[in-house]
Write an enzyme that holds these catalytic residues in place. Structure first.
Site, PDB file in Angstrom:
ATOM      1  N   ALA A 180      23.970 -26.288  26.073  1.00  0.00           N
ATOM      2  CA  ALA A 180      23.384 -25.261  24.668  1.00  0.00           C
ATOM      3  C   ALA A 180      22.492 -25.037  25.163  1.00  0.00           C
ATOM      4  O   ALA A 180      21.515 -25.221  26.729  1.00  0.00           O
ATOM      5  CB  ALA A 180      23.469 -26.745  23.531  1.00  0.00           C
ATOM      6  N   LYS A 181      21.331 -24.230  24.203  1.00  0.00           N
ATOM      7  CA  LYS A 181      20.283 -23.486  24.788  1.00  0.00           C
ATOM      8  C   LYS A 181      19.703 -23.067  23.525  1.00  0.00           C
ATOM      9  O   LYS A 181      20.702 -22.804  22.717  1.00  0.00           O
ATOM     10  CB  LYS A 181      20.079 -22.490  26.118  1.00  0.00           C
ATOM     11  CG  LYS A 181      19.165 -22.375  26.569  1.00  0.00           C
ATOM     12  CD  LYS A 181      19.013 -23.191  27.498  1.00  0.00           C
ATOM     13  CE  LYS A 181      17.518 -23.724  28.336  1.00  0.00           C
ATOM     14  NZ  LYS A 181      17.443 -24.280  29.578  1.00  0.00           N
TER      15      LYS A 181
END
Ligand code: NAD
Length: 433
Positions: A122-123
């Site tokens: 994720a980011k």
């Protein structure tokens, strides 16, 4: 792979070989495509792995210190959760784009799989210039961003961490805001926190320490030992400054360092503790005695054994790759080298240890932090560092083995290793059913 097929790979998002793209998602996809082809990845699995699970855009209205109302834009991309909750930093930078966040989220998926920790990728990011914001404005942005993503974050869902422009204080605000909404303290919702709030010993140094370990493992492949090496480091933030310190402490000669304003150079080796003290005092490398000034472009092309790009993306491109003199590049930043540069560097025989292996020390100790928070039992720093070393060394060997087996670069080998692990677990779970 169990399912070997002649895949017809779509090329949406990919760029032809031999091209530089300013778009990090396209850069990521071009490597992904190549690794998937080498693996003979099933075309159906290919489609599953290339698509992010979810992409969210949030608007963040903030009362500025002068009374004005400003609206910032933030993103969170959850790329893959086949092997565990999403894991990935939050970046505050004026150049944040959805494509950048998307690429960074996918890199996290492959990175967590390369070091074999139970996380997906994720980011997040907020388009802002932290240098022009006050501490309380940054706090308000962080709290509103977290509140907007309250349903998506969680120790079992998606666990943020610091990235460019964010730090342990930012993570403390994320943790506090999440906990306010959850009505109890949830330390394991975020990593990279201050030590007193459930942070892990060794986390701040982890990415830099991991880079030093990778330099140590990579040096013999070019007939060197770390102690013999002359190292240049681009970027003097969390990653670059600590990598420089760790390599210096391990006996290497750091001959050049830089930040966004430019760098300093001393072929005889910089006194790194003195550079750190100067930087701490002045927030700049300028004016450091005992070194000459050099630009970021010059730093990349300087005569050295190991180059550590630890600033941001697209620093080593088709334009400057042929001028690089380092024998080894150990990527501290995410995506510092374009695939066109990769080609030129491969032809020159430069060993490039890719980001998804080289800078994985940070996420590895983030994993340790998450484990410690959930257990409510904290480890000694020596335990953290020992376990980090085990993982970094094993992962380096796994990638080297893959590179030798398939006769590919370390970058493609690392992608192949990460993709094959995620593909395997996707198939075993039947995630496409
Ligand atoms: P940071 O904000 O602490 O430091 C960034 C540094 O890069 C600063 O010194 C800045 O002046 C410099 N910089 C920015 N733009 C530059 C440019 N164009 N030329 C030269 N220098 C420039 O960020 P960080 O946490 O050290 O992250 C650096 C890179 O490492 C990013 O790509 C990040 O995604 C990656 N990374 C960070 C971690 C972590 O644990 N912090 C882990 C893995 C990867």
């Amino acid at each position: 792979m169990d399912q070997v097929a002649e895949p017809q790979f779509p090329t949406i998002g990919s760029i032809p070989l031999g091209t530089d793209s300013a778009n990090p998602f396209e850069e990521m996809m071009s490597r992904f495509d190549l690794a998937a082809q080498k693996l003979g990845l099933d075309p159906g699995l290919y489609k599953v792995l290339r698509e992010p699970v979810r992409e969210t855009k949030v608007s963040i209205p903030i009362a500025m210190d002068d009374g004005r109302i400003e609206v910032f834009i933030g993103y969170r991309v959850l790329h893959n959760i086949a092997r565990g909750p999403g894991k990935g930093g939050i970046r505050y930078d004026k150049n944040v784009t959805l494509d950048e966040v998307r690429a960074l989220a996918a890199w996290m998926t492959w990175k967590c799989a390369v070091v074999n920790i139970p996380f997906g990728g994720a980011k997040g990011g907020v388009i802002c210039d932290p240098a022009s914001l006050s501490r309380s404005e940054i706090e308000r942005i962080t709290r509103r961003y977290t509140a907007e993503l309250m349903d998506q974050f969680g120790p079992e869902k998606d666990v943020p961490a610091p990235d460019m422009g964010t730090n342990p204080q930012t993570m403390a605000w994320v943790m506090d805001t999440y906990s306010m909404h959850a009505r109890h303290t949830v330390t394991s919702v975020v990593t990279g926190k201050p030590l007193s709030l459930g942070g892990s010993r060794g986390r701040v140094e982890a990415t830099g320490r991991g880079l030093m370990l990778i330099c140590r493992e990579a040096a013999p492949l070019k007939g060197l030992t770390l102690k013999d090496c002359r190292i240049a480091v681009q970027g003097f933030g969390n990653v670059g400054s600590i990598a420089a310190r760790m390599c210096h402490e391990a006996g290497a000669k750091i001959i050049a360092v830089s930040d966004i304003q430019g760098g300093i150079h001393n072929p005889a080796g910089l006194d790194i503790p003195a550079v750190l003290a100067h930087y701490e005092k002045n927030r700049s490398l300028r004016g450091f005695s005992g070194a000459s000034a050099l630009s970021n472009a010059e730093l990349l092309e300087t005569e050295c054994d190991i180059l550590i790009p630890a600033a941001n993306e697209n620093q080593i491109t088709g334009k400057n790759a042929s001028k690089i003199k380092a024998k080894i590049i150990v990527e501290g930043a995410n995506g510092p080298t374009t695939q066109r540069a990769d080609q030129a560097l491969n032809e020159k025989g430069v060993l490039v240890v890719p980001d998804i292996l080289a800078n994985a020390g940070g996420v590895t100790v983030s994993y340790f932090e998450w484990v410690q928070d959930r257990a409510g039992f904290f480890w000694r720093e020596s335990e953290v560092n020992e376990r980090l070393e085990d993982i970094m060394v094993q992962s380096f060997r796994d990638v080297a083995e893959m590179a030798a087996k398939y006769k590919v670069s370390f970058r493609i080998a690392a992608y192949m290793l990460g993709i094959s692990r995620v593909a395997h677990d996707t198939m075993v779970r039947g995630l496409y059913a």
